[in-house]
Design a protein around this motif. Structure first.
Motif, PDB file in Angstrom:
ATOM      1  N   VAL A  30      42.180   8.812   6.387  1.00 34.15           N
ATOM      2  CA  VAL A  30      40.796   9.281   6.482  1.00 34.15           C
ATOM      3  C   VAL A  30      40.682  10.595   7.261  1.00 34.15           C
ATOM      4  CG1 VAL A  30      40.248   7.951   8.554  1.00 34.15           C
ATOM      5  CG2 VAL A  30      38.434   8.543   6.963  1.00 34.15           C
ATOM      6  N   LEU A  31      41.611  10.815   8.185  1.00 26.26           N
ATOM      7  CA  LEU A  31      41.560  12.030   9.005  1.00 26.26           C
ATOM      8  C   LEU A  31      41.672  13.281   8.147  1.00 26.26           C
ATOM      9  CD1 LEU A  31      43.938  10.944  11.924  1.00 26.26           C
ATOM     10  CD2 LEU A  31      41.439  10.803  11.853  1.00 26.26           C
ATOM     11  N   LYS A  32      42.413  13.164   7.039  1.00 29.66           N
ATOM     12  CA  LYS A  32      42.609  14.325   6.164  1.00 29.66           C
ATOM     13  C   LYS A  32      41.615  14.327   4.997  1.00 29.66           C
ATOM     14  CE  LYS A  32      46.111  14.765   8.849  1.00 29.66           C
ATOM     15  NZ  LYS A  32      45.954  15.453  10.084  1.00 29.66           N
ATOM     16  N   GLN A  33      41.109  13.118   4.680  1.00 29.56           N
ATOM     17  CA  GLN A  33      40.185  13.027   3.531  1.00 29.56           C
ATOM     18  C   GLN A  33      38.763  13.397   3.919  1.00 29.56           C
ATOM     19  OE1 GLN A  33      40.927   8.968   2.546  1.00 29.56           O
ATOM     20  NE2 GLN A  33      42.808   9.429   1.417  1.00 29.56           N
ATOM     21  N   VAL A  43      36.275   6.317  17.987  1.00 28.94           N
ATOM     22  CA  VAL A  43      37.041   5.984  16.792  1.00 28.94           C
ATOM     23  C   VAL A  43      38.484   6.413  17.027  1.00 28.94           C
ATOM     24  CG1 VAL A  43      37.167   6.162  14.296  1.00 28.94           C
ATOM     25  CG2 VAL A  43      34.963   6.519  15.453  1.00 28.94           C
ATOM     26  N   TYR A  44      39.396   5.439  17.012  1.00 29.14           N
ATOM     27  CA  TYR A  44      40.799   5.722  17.340  1.00 29.14           C
ATOM     28  C   TYR A  44      41.637   4.546  16.866  1.00 29.14           C
ATOM     29  CZ  TYR A  44      44.615   7.725  20.175  1.00 29.14           C
ATOM     30  OH  TYR A  44      45.790   8.288  20.596  1.00 29.14           O
ATOM     31  N   PHE A  45      42.891   4.552  17.267  1.00 28.68           N
ATOM     32  CA  PHE A  45      43.794   3.439  16.965  1.00 28.68           C
ATOM     33  C   PHE A  45      43.664   2.403  18.097  1.00 28.68           C
ATOM     34  CE2 PHE A  45      45.712   7.504  15.564  1.00 28.68           C
ATOM     35  CZ  PHE A  45      45.551   7.317  14.198  1.00 28.68           C
ATOM     36  N   PRO A  46      44.161   1.184  17.849  1.00 34.45           N
ATOM     37  CA  PRO A  46      43.999   0.150  18.892  1.00 34.45           C
ATOM     38  C   PRO A  46      45.018   0.264  20.028  1.00 34.45           C
ATOM     39  CG  PRO A  46      45.014  -0.797  16.946  1.00 34.45           C
ATOM     40  CD  PRO A  46      44.739   0.638  16.609  1.00 34.45           C
ATOM     41  N   VAL A  88      34.704  15.545  17.631  1.00 29.77           N
ATOM     42  CA  VAL A  88      36.145  15.392  17.820  1.00 29.77           C
ATOM     43  C   VAL A  88      36.572  16.434  18.854  1.00 29.77           C
ATOM     44  CG1 VAL A  88      36.676  14.449  15.537  1.00 29.77           C
ATOM     45  CG2 VAL A  88      36.626  16.940  15.872  1.00 29.77           C
ATOM     46  N   GLN A  89      37.863  16.400  19.194  1.00 32.15           N
ATOM     47  CA  GLN A  89      38.489  17.228  20.243  1.00 32.15           C
ATOM     48  C   GLN A  89      38.169  16.634  21.616  1.00 32.15           C
ATOM     49  OE1 GLN A  89      40.823  19.036  19.722  1.00 32.15           O
ATOM     50  NE2 GLN A  89      40.599  20.313  17.926  1.00 32.15           N
ATOM     51  N   THR A  90      39.164  15.981  22.171  1.00 34.51           N
ATOM     52  CA  THR A  90      38.981  15.252  23.432  1.00 34.51           C
ATOM     53  C   THR A  90      38.387  16.117  24.559  1.00 34.51           C
ATOM     54  OG1 THR A  90      40.858  13.921  22.741  1.00 34.51           O
ATOM     55  CG2 THR A  90      40.164  13.700  25.037  1.00 34.51           C
ATOM     56  N   PRO A  91      38.869  17.348  24.778  1.00 34.92           N
ATOM     57  CA  PRO A  91      38.265  18.124  25.883  1.00 34.92           C
ATOM     58  C   PRO A  91      36.771  18.358  25.681  1.00 34.92           C
ATOM     59  CG  PRO A  91      40.363  19.101  25.201  1.00 34.92           C
ATOM     60  CD  PRO A  91      40.024  18.056  24.170  1.00 34.92           C
ATOM     61  N   ALA A  92      36.356  18.612  24.437  1.00 34.15           N
ATOM     62  CA  ALA A  92      34.927  18.829  24.167  1.00 34.15           C
ATOM     63  C   ALA A  92      34.135  17.539  24.388  1.00 34.15           C
ATOM     64  CB  ALA A  92      34.735  19.325  22.735  1.00 34.15           C
ATOM     65  N   PHE A 105      39.234  18.641  12.391  1.00 34.07           N
ATOM     66  CA  PHE A 105      40.568  19.192  12.598  1.00 34.07           C
ATOM     67  C   PHE A 105      41.647  18.217  12.120  1.00 34.07           C
ATOM     68  CE2 PHE A 105      37.562  21.091  15.479  1.00 34.07           C
ATOM     69  CZ  PHE A 105      37.814  22.451  15.307  1.00 34.07           C
ATOM     70  N   GLY A 106      41.228  17.237  11.319  1.00 33.97           N
ATOM     71  CA  GLY A 106      42.190  16.292  10.744  1.00 33.97           C
ATOM     72  C   GLY A 106      42.787  15.351  11.766  1.00 33.97           C
ATOM     73  N   GLN A 107      42.085  15.182  12.910  1.00 35.73           N
ATOM     74  CA  GLN A 107      42.640  14.358  13.991  1.00 35.73           C
ATOM     75  C   GLN A 107      41.568  13.486  14.641  1.00 35.73           C
ATOM     76  OE1 GLN A 107      44.444  17.435  16.530  1.00 35.73           O
ATOM     77  NE2 GLN A 107      46.445  16.696  15.895  1.00 35.73           N
ATOM     78  N   CYS A 108      42.026  12.472  15.346  1.00 40.44           N
ATOM     79  CA  CYS A 108      41.173  11.671  16.205  1.00 40.44           C
ATOM     80  C   CYS A 108      41.742  11.791  17.617  1.00 40.44           C
ATOM     81  CB  CYS A 108      41.139  10.215  15.719  1.00 40.44           C
ATOM     82  SG  CYS A 108      42.769   9.459  15.680  1.00 40.44           S
ATOM     83  N   PRO A 109      41.081  11.371  18.689  1.00 42.27           N
ATOM     84  CA  PRO A 109      39.875  10.539  18.712  1.00 42.27           C
ATOM     85  C   PRO A 109      38.604  11.274  18.293  1.00 42.27           C
ATOM     86  CG  PRO A 109      40.693  10.955  20.950  1.00 42.27           C
ATOM     87  CD  PRO A 109      41.629  11.607  20.024  1.00 42.27           C
ATOM     88  N   ARG A 110      37.661  10.419  17.858  1.00 43.10           N
ATOM     89  CA  ARG A 110      36.304  10.869  17.535  1.00 43.10           C
ATOM     90  C   ARG A 110      35.354  10.057  18.403  1.00 43.10           C
ATOM     91  NH1 ARG A 110      33.636   8.347  12.305  1.00 43.10           N
ATOM     92  NH2 ARG A 110      31.466   8.962  12.646  1.00 43.10           N
ATOM     93  N   GLY A 137      46.329   5.487  24.417  1.00 41.18           N
ATOM     94  CA  GLY A 137      46.606   6.795  23.841  1.00 41.18           C
ATOM     95  C   GLY A 137      45.667   7.894  24.324  1.00 41.18           C
ATOM     96  N   ALA A 138      45.345   8.792  23.408  1.00 44.91           N
ATOM     97  CA  ALA A 138      44.516   9.952  23.758  1.00 44.91           C
ATOM     98  C   ALA A 138      43.064   9.568  24.003  1.00 44.91           C
ATOM     99  CB  ALA A 138      44.605  10.998  22.647  1.00 44.91           C
ATOM    100  N   ALA A 139      42.664   8.390  23.529  1.00 42.99           N
ATOM    101  CA  ALA A 139      41.255   7.993  23.662  1.00 42.99           C
ATOM    102  C   ALA A 139      40.935   7.373  25.013  1.00 42.99           C
ATOM    103  CB  ALA A 139      40.883   7.008  22.550  1.00 42.99           C
TER     104      ALA A 139
HETATM  105  N1  GSH Z   1      43.342  18.430  20.120  1.00 44.71           N
HETATM  106  C1  GSH Z   1      43.132  17.054  19.772  1.00 44.71           C
HETATM  107  C2  GSH Z   1      44.479  16.396  19.529  1.00 44.71           C
HETATM  108  C3  GSH Z   1      44.307  14.952  19.109  1.00 44.71           C
HETATM  109  C4  GSH Z   1      45.575  14.352  18.528  1.00 44.71           C
HETATM  110  O1  GSH Z   1      46.708  14.850  18.738  1.00 44.71           O
HETATM  111  N2  GSH Z   1      45.376  13.254  17.802  1.00 44.71           N
HETATM  112  C5  GSH Z   1      46.451  12.569  17.148  1.00 44.71           C
HETATM  113  C6  GSH Z   1      46.460  11.107  17.555  1.00 44.71           C
HETATM  114  S1  GSH Z   1      46.766  10.942  19.309  1.00 44.71           S
HETATM  115  C7  GSH Z   1      46.187  12.596  15.652  1.00 44.71           C
HETATM  116  O2  GSH Z   1      45.062  12.545  15.212  1.00 44.71           O
HETATM  117  N3  GSH Z   1      47.268  12.667  14.872  1.00 44.71           N
HETATM  118  C8  GSH Z   1      47.190  12.684  13.432  1.00 44.71           C
HETATM  119  C9  GSH Z   1      47.483  14.060  12.884  1.00 44.71           C
HETATM  120  O3  GSH Z   1      47.574  15.030  13.653  1.00 44.71           O
HETATM  121  O4  GSH Z   1      47.614  14.154  11.669  1.00 44.71           O
HETATM  122  C10 GSH Z   1      42.333  16.324  20.869  1.00 44.71           C
HETATM  123  O5  GSH Z   1      42.462  16.755  22.028  1.00 44.71           O
HETATM  124  O6  GSH Z   1      41.594  15.378  20.593  1.00 44.71           O
END
Ligand code: GSH
Length: 217
Positions: free
Chosen positions: A39-42, A7-10, A63-67, A49-54, A13-15
Motif C-alpha cells: 500500500v505504501l507504493k500504491q 499507521v505502522y507495523f506491529p 507522514v515523515q516522523t520529524p514532521a 514518500f512511499g513510507q510509513c509511519p503515518r 520501530g520508527a513509530a
Molecule cells: N523519513 C521517514 C522514514 C520512514 C521509514 O524509513 N519507514 C520505513 C519503515 S521503518 C518504510 O516505510 N520502509 C518501506 C520502504 O521504504 O519502502 C520518516 O522519518 O518517517
C-alpha cells in the motif's frame, strides 16, 4: 469520531516516538497495523514518500516522523515551556542530532544481520565509546547527546525545565541502546540512564508502557 491513529507495523520501530509523544500528551490514540508494504507504493496520495509511519487525526493526515513529532509538539504543548522560539530551536537541535544517531542503532535491534558481536563492537567503537567522539562519526554519537542535554536541560528534562517532545525521543533512543548494550550503556552514560528512568515513571508515560497499545518488539 475516530481516534487519532498511527499507521505502522506491529512493532515499536520508527513509530514508537510518535506513540510515546501521544501518550505523554494524554491523547487517546490507536494503532492501525499495515498488513504489508504494498500500500505504501500504491497509495501515494496518502503515503506521499512511499513510507510509513503515518499519523492521522481529525485535522490532518501526515507522514515523515520529524514532521509528525513537531506537529504533535505544537498541538499538545510539548515544544518548550516559554513559547520562546529559541527554546523551540534548542529542541529542534536535539531532535536533529538524535535523528543522526537513530538510523545507526536501529539495525542492531531490528535486522537479523546486525545481531552479531562484530556489529555491536563496531557500533560501540564508533558511536558510543567516548574517545570515538573525537573522530569521524558523522555527527552520530551518544556523547554529543549527553553533553547537549547537560548544557541545555534542567531539572532532569532534556531541554529547559519541562517535558518536551525531545524527552520522548531521547527516552526511545536510550532504550534502543539499552536493548543492545544493557548495563554497559547505563554505566557509560549514567545521566542518560537517569533521564530514561525519570521519563519512564511519569504517570502518562508509565501507563502507556504498561498498556496493550505498546508493541512488544
Ligand atoms: N523519513 C521517514 C522514514 C520512514 C521509514 O524509513 N519507514 C520505513 C519503515 S521503518 C518504510 O516505510 N520502509 C518501506 C520502504 O521504504 O519502502 C520518516 O522519518 O518517517
Amino acid at each position: 469520531m475516530s481516534k487519532p491513529a498511527i499507521v505502522y507495523f506491529p512493532v515499536k520501530g520508527a513509530a514508537e516516538v510518535i506513540r510515546l509523544t501521544l501518550a505523554a500528551a494524554g491523547v487517546d490514540f490507536e494503532n492501525e497495523n499495515l498488513p504489508g508494504t504494498e500500500v505504501l507504493k500504491q497509495d501515494l496520495d496518502t503515503y506521499s514518500f512511499g513510507q510509513c509511519p503515518r499519523y492521522h487525526d481529525a485535522d490532518c493526515d501526515l507522514v515523515q516522523t520529524p514532521a509528525i513529532l513537531r506537529y504533535l509538539a505544537r498541538k499538545h504543548d510539548l515544544y518548550g515551556g516559554s513559547g520562546s522560539i529559541v527554546e523551540q530551536a534548542r529542541i529542534d537541535q536535539l531532535l536533529d542530532g538524535m535523528q543522526d544517531l537513530r538510523p545507526k542503532i536501529m539495525p542492531l535491534v531490528y535486522r537479523d544481520a546486525f545481531q552479531t558481536d562484530e556489529a555491536r563492537a563496531e557500533f560501540w567503537g564508533t558511536h558510543a565509546e567516548p574517545e570515538a567522539a573525537k573522530g569521524q562519526c558523522r555527527g552520530a554519537h551518544m556523547l554529543y547527546i549527553d553533553a547537549f542535554v547537560a548544557k541545555h536541560g534542567k531539572d532532569g528534562f532534556a531541554v529547559g525545565g519541562q517535558l518536551s517532545v525531545a524527552d520522548l525521543v531521547l527516552f526511545d533512543l536510550v532504550e534502543l541502546h539499552q536493548r543492545v548494550f544493557g548495563e554497559r550503556f547505563d554505566k557509560q552514560y549514567p545521566a542518560m540512564a537517569a533521564h530514561h528512568a525519570k521519563i519512564g515513571v511519569l504517570p502518562a508515560v508509565a501507563d502507556y508502557l504498561a498498556s496493550a497499545l505498546r508493541p512488544e518488539k
